[in-house]
Design a protein around this motif. Structure first.
Motif, mmCIF file in Angstrom:
data_model
loop_
_atom_site.group_PDB
_atom_site.id
_atom_site.type_symbol
_atom_site.label_atom_id
_atom_site.label_comp_id
_atom_site.label_asym_id
_atom_site.label_seq_id
_atom_site.Cartn_x
_atom_site.Cartn_y
_atom_site.Cartn_z
ATOM 1 N N ALA A 28 0.738 -1.185 0.051
ATOM 2 C CA ALA A 28 -0.029 -0.070 0.154
ATOM 3 C C ALA A 28 0.964 1.002 -0.208
ATOM 4 O O ALA A 28 2.150 1.268 0.365
ATOM 5 C CB ALA A 28 -0.851 0.047 1.098
ATOM 6 N N GLY A 29 0.408 2.550 -0.480
ATOM 7 C CA GLY A 29 0.978 3.640 -0.296
ATOM 8 C C GLY A 29 1.221 3.927 1.171
ATOM 9 O O GLY A 29 0.414 3.411 2.086
ATOM 10 N N LEU A 30 2.069 5.043 1.333
ATOM 11 C CA LEU A 30 2.296 5.453 2.536
ATOM 12 C C LEU A 30 1.011 6.009 3.407
ATOM 13 O O LEU A 30 0.668 5.706 4.654
ATOM 14 C CB LEU A 30 3.442 6.489 2.712
ATOM 15 C CG LEU A 30 3.953 6.980 4.145
ATOM 16 C CD1 LEU A 30 4.648 6.022 4.793
ATOM 17 C CD2 LEU A 30 4.946 8.185 4.082
ATOM 18 N N ILE A 31 0.257 6.822 2.726
ATOM 19 C CA ILE A 31 -0.976 7.451 3.307
ATOM 20 C C ILE A 31 -2.158 6.157 3.662
ATOM 21 O O ILE A 31 -2.580 6.037 4.635
ATOM 22 C CB ILE A 31 -1.819 8.437 2.684
ATOM 23 C CG1 ILE A 31 -0.628 9.614 2.257
ATOM 24 C CG2 ILE A 31 -2.736 8.745 3.280
ATOM 25 C CD1 ILE A 31 0.008 10.247 3.610
ATOM 26 N N GLU A 32 -2.231 5.285 2.721
ATOM 27 C CA GLU A 32 -3.226 4.294 2.701
ATOM 28 C C GLU A 32 -2.561 3.324 3.962
ATOM 29 O O GLU A 32 -3.739 2.845 4.587
ATOM 30 C CB GLU A 32 -3.208 3.533 1.369
ATOM 31 C CG GLU A 32 -4.214 2.416 1.582
ATOM 32 C CD GLU A 32 -5.732 2.785 2.143
ATOM 33 O OE1 GLU A 32 -6.304 1.823 2.815
ATOM 34 O OE2 GLU A 32 -6.279 3.880 1.946
ATOM 35 N N SER A 33 -1.533 2.846 4.158
ATOM 36 C CA SER A 33 -0.968 2.204 5.132
ATOM 37 C C SER A 33 -1.207 2.628 6.414
ATOM 38 O O SER A 33 -1.785 2.041 7.393
ATOM 39 C CB SER A 33 0.612 1.722 4.970
ATOM 40 O OG SER A 33 1.235 2.957 5.025
ATOM 41 N N HIS A 34 -1.296 4.010 6.687
ATOM 42 C CA HIS A 34 -1.375 4.728 8.075
ATOM 43 C C HIS A 34 -2.852 4.530 8.003
ATOM 44 O O HIS A 34 -3.331 4.469 9.278
ATOM 45 C CB HIS A 34 -1.107 5.967 8.073
ATOM 46 C CG HIS A 34 0.425 6.125 8.354
ATOM 47 N ND1 HIS A 34 1.233 6.013 9.597
ATOM 48 C CD2 HIS A 34 1.471 6.519 7.625
ATOM 49 C CE1 HIS A 34 2.284 5.937 9.792
ATOM 50 N NE2 HIS A 34 2.428 6.441 8.416
ATOM 51 N N ARG A 35 -3.748 4.810 7.041
ATOM 52 C CA ARG A 35 -5.164 4.700 7.249
ATOM 53 C C ARG A 35 -5.609 3.162 7.734
ATOM 54 O O ARG A 35 -6.428 3.062 8.415
ATOM 55 C CB ARG A 35 -5.892 5.237 6.045
ATOM 56 C CG ARG A 35 -5.920 6.407 5.472
ATOM 57 C CD ARG A 35 -6.548 6.560 4.355
ATOM 58 N NE ARG A 35 -6.444 8.108 3.933
ATOM 59 C CZ ARG A 35 -6.764 8.634 2.592
ATOM 60 N NH1 ARG A 35 -6.700 7.831 1.467
ATOM 61 N NH2 ARG A 35 -6.722 9.881 2.473
ATOM 62 N N ALA A 36 -5.002 2.108 7.175
ATOM 63 C CA ALA A 36 -5.229 0.946 7.491
ATOM 64 C C ALA A 36 -4.969 0.597 9.031
ATOM 65 O O ALA A 36 -5.757 0.102 9.611
ATOM 66 C CB ALA A 36 -4.545 -0.189 6.632
ATOM 67 N N ALA A 37 -3.865 1.267 9.479
ATOM 68 C CA ALA A 37 -3.443 0.948 10.958
ATOM 69 C C ALA A 37 -4.525 1.692 11.747
ATOM 70 O O ALA A 37 -4.805 0.961 12.756
ATOM 71 C CB ALA A 37 -2.069 1.645 11.306
ATOM 72 N N LEU A 38 -4.967 3.165 11.375
ATOM 73 C CA LEU A 38 -5.710 3.547 12.209
ATOM 74 C C LEU A 38 -7.252 3.124 12.176
ATOM 75 O O LEU A 38 -8.078 2.974 13.361
ATOM 76 C CB LEU A 38 -5.992 5.113 11.703
ATOM 77 C CG LEU A 38 -4.732 5.921 11.781
ATOM 78 C CD1 LEU A 38 -5.003 7.222 11.398
ATOM 79 C CD2 LEU A 38 -4.439 5.996 13.595
#
Length: 353
Positions: free
Chosen positions: A328-338
């Motif tokens: 995943a992209g950096l932003i999407e990976s953080h969204r998934a974590a949140l």
């Protein structure tokens, strides 16, 4: 609402095969990686990389001394937070013996970088990180998903009491604010670990940690007024914590959690619980190669510059086996974590409402 993924108990995952002709699935991948020469040490790369970090650290110290008692020091605090993040990544590579083939040299380098320069116990972190690598996202075995202030599964949420119960209700929103305390948390746990019987070198590590804080805090309050020193400390440590969290959180958070009794071989245990982060050269530098988390977990001692080529080989091989491979992209990976943090806190919010 997206529910957190938990691998089913006592069931093999799709595409799982215990053995291949000539060995396990992982041994075949290892053969391909070795034949590609991707496990060779890269002394020139690490000499340049560590040299640049050392130069940046020296530049921050020089700027700090030159500016004196000035609010312009806040720019130094921001720059130093980035340098500390890079030092943390350097300590990580040393711990995994990516830099030196000899364990003693790796340990000496790790002690100097982690304890003396960062104020974090190399021995404590090494023990914790080794257990994480052995059982990523495995409740009860991976210390990175042990319940503390945050909860990582709905089971942990249901059992939470006190402050973790309150934080767990809102942990997605509180995640980044809490990361501002991560640098201080690492140092606190480092000093606390010195009393642990499992700590191999408590006197040496304690001496190095004490030296770090005497120079760090002594320098701040010797050059800056008390108010400026405290603001510098808050900005530097807060951004340093956010940097570390932004590097490590996208790699496993939101990926499947493993319950006791789930049958997974080494390759699937590492691949299914990890997520790669796409983004090119800038992300490679920012994350120090940990954006290739799948390959790093499969081959922890692989030097950073080899990970990009290993990624191509590993992704193709997983496709051959039918093993899901996540990027995943950096932003999407953080969204998934949140999203994961918010989802596992649902039982707490439901109980409140």
């Amino acid at each position: 609402m997206t529910n957190p993924v938990v691998l089913p108990v006592d069931q093999p995952m799709r595409g799982e095969r215990k053995e291949r002709r000539g060995g396990s699935d992982f041994s075949e991948l290892s053969r391909r990686i070795t034949e590609a020469g991707l496990l060779r040490r890269r002394p020139l790369y690490y000499s340049v990389r560590f040299g640049l970090v050392a130069f940046a650290l020296a530049g921050c110290v020089g700027a700090f001394v030159a500016l004196g008692d000035s609010w312009g020091q806040l720019f130094v605090a921001v720059a130093l937070a980035v340098v500390f993040g890079q030092l943390g990544l350097a300590a990580h590579d040393l711990a995994h013996q990516q830099v030196f083939s000899r364990r003693r040299l790796s340990e000496m380098g790790g002690l100097l970088v982690a304890d003396l320069l960062l104020g974090m116990s190399y021995g404590w972190w090494m023990n914790k990180h080794t257990r994480h690598h052995a059982n990523p996202n495995h409740e009860g075995k991976d210390p990175d998903v042990a319940p503390d202030i945050l909860v990582w599964s709905r089971r942990q949420a249901r059992n939470a009491r006190g402050l973790p119960r309150f934080v767990g209700k809102h942990q997605a929103a509180l995640f980044f604010p809490l990361l501002t305390l991560e640098g201080l948390n690492l140092s606190f746990n480092s000093f606390r670990s010195l009393r642990n019987p499992s700590t191999k070198r408590p006197v040496l590590e304690g001496t190095l940690l004490l030296a770090h804080f005497l120079v760090y805090l002594g320098g701040l309050f010797a050059v800056l007024s008390p108010a400026k020193a405290l603001v510098f400390l808050a900005v530097h440590q807060g951004l340093f914590g956010i940097y570390l969290g932004s590097v490590f959180a996208p790699n496993h958070k939101g990926m499947p959690m493993i319950e006791e009794g789930t049958r997974l071989d080494f390759l699937r245990r590492q691949v299914l619980t990890s997520r790669n982060v796409r983004g090119g050269v800038l992300v490679d530098i920012f994350m120090g190669g940990l954006n290739y988390q799948i390959e790093h977990h499969l081959f922890p001692s692989m030097p950073t510059p080899a990970l990009a080529k290993a990624q191509i080989i590993t992704e193709r091989y997983c496709a051959e086996l039918g093993v899901p491979y996540h990027q995943a992209g950096l932003i999407e990976s953080h969204r998934a974590a949140l999203r994961h943090l918010r989802s596992v806190g649902e039982p707490l919010r439901a109980a409140e409402g």
